[in-house]
Design a protein around this motif. Structure first.
Motif, PDB file in Angstrom:
ATOM      1  N   UNK A  53      38.124  31.873  32.773  1.00 31.12           N
ATOM      2  CA  UNK A  53      39.590  31.899  32.862  1.00 31.12           C
ATOM      3  C   UNK A  53      40.187  33.302  32.945  1.00 31.12           C
ATOM      4  N   UNK A  54      39.325  34.310  32.811  1.00 29.44           N
ATOM      5  CA  UNK A  54      39.830  35.685  32.754  1.00 29.44           C
ATOM      6  C   UNK A  54      40.481  36.088  34.082  1.00 29.44           C
ATOM      7  N   UNK A  55      41.592  36.824  33.984  1.00 25.59           N
ATOM      8  CA  UNK A  55      42.247  37.316  35.218  1.00 25.59           C
ATOM      9  C   UNK A  55      41.704  38.708  35.521  1.00 25.59           C
ATOM     10  N   UNK A  56      40.904  38.794  36.577  1.00 24.93           N
ATOM     11  CA  UNK A  56      40.192  40.038  36.896  1.00 24.93           C
ATOM     12  C   UNK A  56      40.627  40.552  38.265  1.00 24.93           C
ATOM     13  N   UNK A  57      40.965  41.855  38.340  1.00 23.99           N
ATOM     14  CA  UNK A  57      41.259  42.478  39.639  1.00 23.99           C
ATOM     15  C   UNK A  57      40.228  43.558  39.923  1.00 23.99           C
ATOM     16  N   UNK A  58      39.720  43.598  41.167  1.00 19.17           N
ATOM     17  CA  UNK A  58      38.854  44.691  41.608  1.00 19.17           C
ATOM     18  C   UNK A  58      39.673  45.527  42.588  1.00 19.17           C
ATOM     19  N   UNK A  59      39.804  46.815  42.300  1.00 22.96           N
ATOM     20  CA  UNK A  59      40.677  47.679  43.108  1.00 22.96           C
ATOM     21  C   UNK A  59      39.827  48.748  43.786  1.00 22.96           C
ATOM     22  N   UNK A  60      39.794  48.732  45.106  1.00 21.91           N
ATOM     23  CA  UNK A  60      38.931  49.637  45.876  1.00 21.91           C
ATOM     24  C   UNK A  60      39.780  50.499  46.808  1.00 21.91           C
ATOM     25  N   UNK A  61      39.489  51.803  46.807  1.00 20.01           N
ATOM     26  CA  UNK A  61      40.285  52.738  47.620  1.00 20.01           C
ATOM     27  C   UNK A  61      40.104  52.495  49.123  1.00 20.01           C
ATOM     28  N   UNK A  62      38.891  52.168  49.547  1.00 19.22           N
ATOM     29  CA  UNK A  62      38.607  51.988  50.985  1.00 19.22           C
ATOM     30  C   UNK A  62      38.331  50.519  51.264  1.00 19.22           C
ATOM     31  N   UNK A 197      31.753  36.004  46.430  1.00 20.95           N
ATOM     32  CA  UNK A 197      31.402  35.191  45.259  1.00 20.95           C
ATOM     33  C   UNK A 197      32.433  35.378  44.134  1.00 20.95           C
ATOM     34  N   UNK A 198      32.766  36.636  43.823  1.00 20.82           N
ATOM     35  CA  UNK A 198      33.686  36.833  42.691  1.00 20.82           C
ATOM     36  C   UNK A 198      35.090  36.317  43.037  1.00 20.82           C
ATOM     37  N   UNK A 199      35.436  36.364  44.322  1.00 17.09           N
ATOM     38  CA  UNK A 199      36.736  35.776  44.706  1.00 17.09           C
ATOM     39  C   UNK A 199      36.716  34.263  44.469  1.00 17.09           C
ATOM     40  N   UNK A 200      35.592  33.624  44.844  1.00 13.58           N
ATOM     41  CA  UNK A 200      35.472  32.171  44.600  1.00 13.58           C
ATOM     42  C   UNK A 200      35.561  31.877  43.099  1.00 13.58           C
ATOM     43  N   UNK A 201      35.079  32.821  42.290  1.00 19.46           N
ATOM     44  CA  UNK A 201      35.103  32.620  40.832  1.00 19.46           C
ATOM     45  C   UNK A 201      36.480  32.934  40.246  1.00 19.46           C
ATOM     46  N   UNK A 202      37.398  33.441  41.064  1.00 18.69           N
ATOM     47  CA  UNK A 202      38.770  33.643  40.590  1.00 18.69           C
ATOM     48  C   UNK A 202      39.254  35.079  40.577  1.00 18.69           C
TER      49      UNK A 202
END
Ligand SMILES: Cc1cc2nc3c(=O)[nH]c(=O)nc-3n(C[C@H](O)[C@H](O)[C@H](O)COP(=O)(O)OP(=O)(O)OC[C@H]3O[C@@H](n4cnc5c(N)ncnc54)[C@H](O)[C@@H]3O)c2cc1C
Length: 468
Positions: A53-62, A197-202
């Protein structure tokens, strides 16, 4: 000279994924992960496995896989420190063996997870042949074998010169060691597959988003705990906890500018070999190969019949500069080509089609650094010293435990929460890093000329002690 070049890393040319939009406006998440390489993506994966249920963002410069994760040799291997012998000397049998086993488990788990999740990253678990090409390197192989025994590790075998040359026909091998725990893979396909995969996981992925600052954000009235605001050109993201997974780029922060030095490392890639050419060198399995230089040569087959050849030298730029113009280097490329032709004289006419490089994070004691800053709000994992493909998977589990506040065997590993020595300020930092690089290269040449022993260069040890 190489005849023809790819415009980008071969891996990024042969794996495609549409980038996600940048951060716009104000967003809120539980965890913000900065950096879309293996460390960031595996952290997101392990976190969401543990807490869906955790709300996780991955932020990438490129784009995802833009850093070392999309450009590497694709060896998922156990190497920590300069080798098993050094790991044992620095941490003792129990701690060294725990660290090695954790990374060896990651080699297996990367295979299991990618198979279970349908990520076709061309993974082949063929082991690693560590070859010696002179007496000094052979001594190092023997020391590593002895260390494996002291640490009670399975899966290591001594190979004679004949056995090594029968496996792969190079006249340069004088002996070798085989390690079972190593796989080769297509790194960009792994990075892209993990992102999906991680997008599918939320998880939410933001690309083209430069994190420009991180500041403490006031706590909302309902809670007593503070948050962290991550600033980007198009908006901001407020999170409870941050994971810094920018590896070599961490050297551009105040926290790590004296803890991590970016070193550029390079590879070349051949055209696909013909059947006759493959017959001339044997090498039927997909084992990766590495020698025992300080600046190793590492080489592997690709599924479309090419050889990737890397290492030989590295380049450190003043003030740790990282820039696209450093992504190739003609001097290193020529050195790579010469060493390839010495190793496989039967392939003297082979053409090389690609050359590229990228920055890796070097730490002063050659092992990664994991820890926590900002009163428990920021966790970092970086400085794999050029071999982070499997350790970043282990790192993702360590960072998961740190974010969740769990103490585990992983958070007790020898490279977690240790007090790492710092490099001196510039210009001494560059001078000492450059001295170390030259000292390592000098020892490599001395070995080739039959001089010196398999021990670390005494000058290098003096420099490192002084810095530490
Ligand atoms: C040529 C080469 C060959 C290699 N071969 C091997 C190998 O065969 N086996 C092995 O184990 N290792 C190898 N490595 C090393 C390995 O690739 C790295 O250790 C590993 O990929 C590190 O992953 P990471 O996610 O920590 O960092 P990276 O993959 O470097 O990711 C860091 C990301 O952070 C992003 N970033 C930086 N600053 C910001 C910011 N301010 N805001 C947002 N995003 C930011 C970057 O764009 C980058 O995508 C090689 C490296 C290179 C360059």
């Amino acid at each position: 000279m190489l005849q023809e070049f790819g415009s980008a890393a071969y891996w990024l040319e042969t794996s495609h994924r549409s980038p996600k939009p940048a951060v716009r406006g104000h967003q809120e998440f539980d965890v913000g992960i900065i950096g879309g390489g293996f460390t960031g993506l595996w952290t997101a994966y392990h976190l969401l496995q543990a807490e869906p249920g955790l709300k996780v963002a991955v932020i990438e410069r490129e784009i995802i896989g833009f850093g070392a994760s999309g450009r590497n040799g694709g060896f998922a291997m156990t190497l920590l420190d300069m080798g098993l012998d050094q790991l044992l000397k620095n941490f003792g049998a129990q701690r060294a063996s725990a660290a090695h086993r954790a990374v060896a488990a990651s080699v297996t788990e990367i295979g299991e997870t990618t198979a279970a999740e349908g990520i076709d990253c061309e993974l082949r678990h063929g082991g690693l042949m560590v070859v010696a090409t002179n007496r000094g390197q052979l001594e190092r192989v023997e020391r590593d074998l002895a260390a494996a025994q002291t640490m009670g590790l399975d899966g290591f075998e001594r190979m004679t010169a004949d056995e090594a040359q029968t496996q792969v026909h190079s006249p340069t091998y004088v002996g070798a060691m085989f390690e079972a725990d190593c796989a080769v893979l297509h790194p960009a396909k792994l990075a892209h597959g993990l992102a999906e995969l991680v997008e599918r996981m939320g998880a939410t992925i933001y690309e083209g988003t430069d994190v420009t600052a991180m500041t403490e954000a006031p706590a909302p009235r309902s809670t007593a705990s503070t948050k962290v605001r991550i600033d980007t050109p198009g908006g901001s993201v407020t999170v409870d906890q941050v994971v810094l997974a920018t590896n070599a780029w961490a050297a551009q922060t105040e926290w790590f500018k004296r803890k991590v030095v970016p070193l550029y490392t390079y590879v070349i890639m051949t055209e696909p070999l013909s059947e006759e050419q493959w017959d001339s060198i044997g090498w039927e399995s997909h084992c990766g190969i590495e020698d025992k230089r300080n600046f190793v040569h590492y080489y592997r087959r690709t599924l479309d019949g090419r050889i990737l050849w890397g290492g030989n030298d590295g380049v450190i730029h003043y003030k740790g500069r990282i820039a696209p113009r450093h992504d190739r280097n003609d001097g290193v490329m020529n050195g790579l080509e010469s060493s390839f032709r010495r190793t496989f004289p039967q392939l003297s006419n082979i053409r090389f089609t690609h050359h590229w490089g990228g920055p890796v994070g070097i730490t002063i004691n050659f092992i990664p650094m994991f820890g926590t800053l900002l009163d428990g709000r920021l966790h970092y994992g970086l400085g794999y010293n050029g071999h982070g493909v499997a350790p970043s998977h282990t790192g993702g589990k360590i960072l998961r435990d740190k974010v969740l506040g769990v103490r585990s065997d992983l958070t007790d590993l020898c490279f977690v929460d240790s007090t790492e020595p710092a490099f001196p300020p510039e210009p001494l930092c560059w001078i000492s890093a450059e001295l170390t690089r030259r000292s390592l290269l000098r020892q490599d040449s001395n070995f080739d000329a039959g001089r010196g022993s398999g021990e670390m260069d005494p000058l290098l040890l003096r420099v490192m002690r002084r810095l530490g």
